[in-house]
Design a protein around this motif. Structure first.
Motif, PDB file in Angstrom:
ATOM      1  N   LEU A  76     -12.234  28.818 -17.987  1.00 35.55           N
ATOM      2  CA  LEU A  76     -12.215  27.727 -17.000  1.00 35.55           C
ATOM      3  C   LEU A  76     -13.301  26.937 -16.957  1.00 35.55           C
ATOM      4  CD1 LEU A  76     -10.926  30.060 -14.218  1.00 35.55           C
ATOM      5  CD2 LEU A  76      -9.598  28.690 -15.558  1.00 35.55           C
ATOM      6  N   ILE A  77     -14.279  27.030 -17.693  1.00 39.65           N
ATOM      7  CA  ILE A  77     -15.555  26.271 -17.929  1.00 39.65           C
ATOM      8  C   ILE A  77     -15.948  25.875 -19.265  1.00 39.65           C
ATOM      9  CG2 ILE A  77     -16.368  26.653 -15.427  1.00 39.65           C
ATOM     10  CD1 ILE A  77     -18.818  28.446 -16.941  1.00 39.65           C
ATOM     11  N   HIS A  78     -15.426  26.791 -20.195  1.00 36.47           N
ATOM     12  CA  HIS A  78     -15.666  26.457 -21.761  1.00 36.47           C
ATOM     13  C   HIS A  78     -15.209  25.126 -22.009  1.00 36.47           C
ATOM     14  CE1 HIS A  78     -14.503  26.426 -26.083  1.00 36.47           C
ATOM     15  NE2 HIS A  78     -15.829  26.812 -26.019  1.00 36.47           N
ATOM     16  N   ASP A  79     -16.033  24.160 -22.543  1.00 40.26           N
ATOM     17  CA  ASP A  79     -15.846  22.882 -22.834  1.00 40.26           C
ATOM     18  C   ASP A  79     -16.302  22.445 -24.297  1.00 40.26           C
ATOM     19  OD1 ASP A  79     -15.070  20.230 -23.198  1.00 40.26           O
ATOM     20  OD2 ASP A  79     -15.855  19.596 -21.029  1.00 40.26           O
ATOM     21  N   PRO A  80     -15.257  22.419 -25.354  1.00 40.86           N
ATOM     22  CA  PRO A  80     -16.061  22.186 -26.661  1.00 40.86           C
ATOM     23  C   PRO A  80     -16.919  20.960 -26.793  1.00 40.86           C
ATOM     24  CG  PRO A  80     -13.747  23.098 -26.671  1.00 40.86           C
ATOM     25  CD  PRO A  80     -14.153  22.754 -25.252  1.00 40.86           C
ATOM     26  N   PRO A 124     -18.828  39.094 -19.996  1.00 40.98           N
ATOM     27  CA  PRO A 124     -18.529  37.760 -20.259  1.00 40.98           C
ATOM     28  C   PRO A 124     -18.921  36.920 -18.790  1.00 40.98           C
ATOM     29  CG  PRO A 124     -16.787  38.842 -20.999  1.00 40.98           C
ATOM     30  CD  PRO A 124     -17.607  39.680 -20.319  1.00 40.98           C
ATOM     31  N   VAL A 125     -18.680  37.306 -17.899  1.00 47.22           N
ATOM     32  CA  VAL A 125     -19.000  36.598 -16.567  1.00 47.22           C
ATOM     33  C   VAL A 125     -20.433  36.107 -16.459  1.00 47.22           C
ATOM     34  CG1 VAL A 125     -19.446  36.810 -14.016  1.00 47.22           C
ATOM     35  CG2 VAL A 125     -17.367  37.677 -14.995  1.00 47.22           C
ATOM     36  N   ARG A 126     -21.368  36.848 -17.011  1.00 46.78           N
ATOM     37  CA  ARG A 126     -22.630  36.562 -17.199  1.00 46.78           C
ATOM     38  C   ARG A 126     -22.941  35.076 -18.086  1.00 46.78           C
ATOM     39  NH1 ARG A 126     -27.217  39.731 -15.361  1.00 46.78           N
ATOM     40  NH2 ARG A 126     -26.542  41.260 -14.114  1.00 46.78           N
ATOM     41  N   LEU A 127     -22.022  34.954 -18.970  1.00 43.79           N
ATOM     42  CA  LEU A 127     -22.334  33.814 -19.813  1.00 43.79           C
ATOM     43  C   LEU A 127     -22.145  32.542 -19.092  1.00 43.79           C
ATOM     44  CD1 LEU A 127     -22.363  32.705 -22.623  1.00 43.79           C
ATOM     45  CD2 LEU A 127     -19.748  32.515 -22.800  1.00 43.79           C
ATOM     46  N   VAL A 128     -21.515  32.610 -18.064  1.00 45.21           N
ATOM     47  CA  VAL A 128     -21.580  31.329 -17.046  1.00 45.21           C
ATOM     48  C   VAL A 128     -22.622  30.840 -16.690  1.00 45.21           C
ATOM     49  CG1 VAL A 128     -20.756  30.677 -14.646  1.00 45.21           C
ATOM     50  CG2 VAL A 128     -19.196  32.010 -16.047  1.00 45.21           C
ATOM     51  N   ALA A 129     -23.609  31.678 -16.628  1.00 48.05           N
ATOM     52  CA  ALA A 129     -25.212  31.283 -16.257  1.00 48.05           C
ATOM     53  C   ALA A 129     -25.707  30.390 -17.500  1.00 48.05           C
ATOM     54  CB  ALA A 129     -25.895  32.564 -16.041  1.00 48.05           C
ATOM     55  N   HIS A 130     -25.575  30.906 -18.431  1.00 46.56           N
ATOM     56  CA  HIS A 130     -26.137  30.293 -19.685  1.00 46.56           C
ATOM     57  C   HIS A 130     -25.383  28.930 -19.857  1.00 46.56           C
ATOM     58  CE1 HIS A 130     -28.670  33.696 -20.545  1.00 46.56           C
ATOM     59  NE2 HIS A 130     -27.762  34.480 -20.519  1.00 46.56           N
ATOM     60  N   LEU A 131     -24.180  28.942 -19.692  1.00 44.76           N
ATOM     61  CA  LEU A 131     -23.504  27.675 -20.020  1.00 44.76           C
ATOM     62  C   LEU A 131     -24.048  26.533 -18.861  1.00 44.76           C
ATOM     63  CD1 LEU A 131     -19.898  28.841 -20.727  1.00 44.76           C
ATOM     64  CD2 LEU A 131     -21.296  27.986 -22.271  1.00 44.76           C
ATOM     65  N   TYR A 132     -24.150  26.933 -17.764  1.00 36.51           N
ATOM     66  CA  TYR A 132     -24.445  26.104 -16.686  1.00 36.51           C
ATOM     67  C   TYR A 132     -25.842  25.686 -16.938  1.00 36.51           C
ATOM     68  CZ  TYR A 132     -26.772  25.465 -12.197  1.00 36.51           C
ATOM     69  OH  TYR A 132     -27.844  25.008 -11.136  1.00 36.51           O
ATOM     70  N   THR A 133     -26.867  26.629 -17.401  1.00 40.83           N
ATOM     71  CA  THR A 133     -28.223  26.270 -17.622  1.00 40.83           C
ATOM     72  C   THR A 133     -28.291  25.280 -18.583  1.00 40.83           C
ATOM     73  OG1 THR A 133     -28.925  28.537 -16.647  1.00 40.83           O
ATOM     74  CG2 THR A 133     -30.399  27.177 -17.906  1.00 40.83           C
ATOM     75  N   ARG A 134     -27.923  25.575 -19.571  1.00 47.64           N
ATOM     76  CA  ARG A 134     -28.236  24.663 -20.864  1.00 47.64           C
ATOM     77  C   ARG A 134     -27.337  23.229 -20.454  1.00 47.64           C
ATOM     78  NH1 ARG A 134     -32.248  26.090 -22.706  1.00 47.64           N
ATOM     79  NH2 ARG A 134     -32.034  23.844 -23.167  1.00 47.64           N
TER      80      ARG A 134
END
Length: 222
Positions: A76-80, A124-134
């Motif tokens: 839902l938030i992965h954006d290449p 995988p839910v925790r990956l959301v934090a890294h996508l957001y942060t970076r």
């Protein structure tokens, strides 16, 4: 009652992530290395060491996010179009001269950061934090760093692909929509708390990286 005083489930996820990591975020941003970089006081060697560290972080982030691209939350938030690895490698090719000062960073902090990102394969839910942060950071302070580098080194845009999002014309509008997507993620209270905790950890990893870069300020200052 302030946002910080409220339980994580009582506010939007993006607000909980922002407020829950404010201390770690501020500590990372106030590091001497970042302050000097933003002040135009870091030379090419310092910037290349920083960029080399980011290459490892983004390699892990984008490998992991692609591996989890079909996950019901990550999808839902992965954006290449946000991916930065190719841009970083292009920039390194432009900046680097092969001087030994370009490889001073031991990379202990980088490896810990990479390990934390890869660990999200098991949660995988925790990956959301890294996508957001970076990525939201890239579209905020990152763009400011790009402008500073362009001015201080008279780059005329050369070697600054990392800060160029060709498919995103209006970063603010994109960031607003990204936060809305975060707020709509189907997470329960425990998962939301995990994401906030992981954001805190992500900023702590950034702070550790900046501290390690700061150990070489004698070689990195202009």
């Amino acid at each position: 009652m302030t946002t910080l005083d409220q339980p994580v489930e009582a506010v939007s996820l993006s607000a909980a992530m922002r407020e829950g990591s404010r201390v770690q975020h501020d500590e990372a941003e106030s590091s001497t290395f970042i302050a000097d970089l933003m002040g135009g006081k870091i030379n090419e060697f310092g910037y290349i060491n920083y960029l080399r560290a980011l290459r490892e972080v983004y390699a892990a982030l984008e490998e992991t996010s692609r591996a989890l691209a079909d996950h019901p939350v990550v999808s839902l938030i992965h954006d290449p179009q946000l991916e930065r690895l190719g841009a970083i490698e292009a920039d390194l090719a432009t900046w680097s001269t092969g001087a030994p000062e370009e490889s001073l960073l031991r990379g202990t902090s980088v490896q810990a950061y990479v390990d934390a990102i890869r660990a999200t394969l098991d949660n995988p839910v925790r990956l959301v934090a890294h996508l957001y942060t970076r990525y939201l950071g890239d579209l905020s302070g990152g763009l400011a760093i790009g402008r500073i580098l362009d001015r201080e080194f008279a780059r005329n845009g050369s070697g600054l692909a990392f800060y160029t999002f060709e498919s995103i014309e209006k970063p603010k509008i994109y960031k607003d929509s990204y936060r809305a997507a975060l707020d709509a993620l189907p997470l329960d209270a425990a998962q939301r708390a995990e994401v906030v905790e992981e954001v805190q950890g992500a900023f702590a990893h950034n702070q550790a990286l900046f501290a390690e870069l700061g150990e070489h300020l004698d070689a990195f200052r202009r």
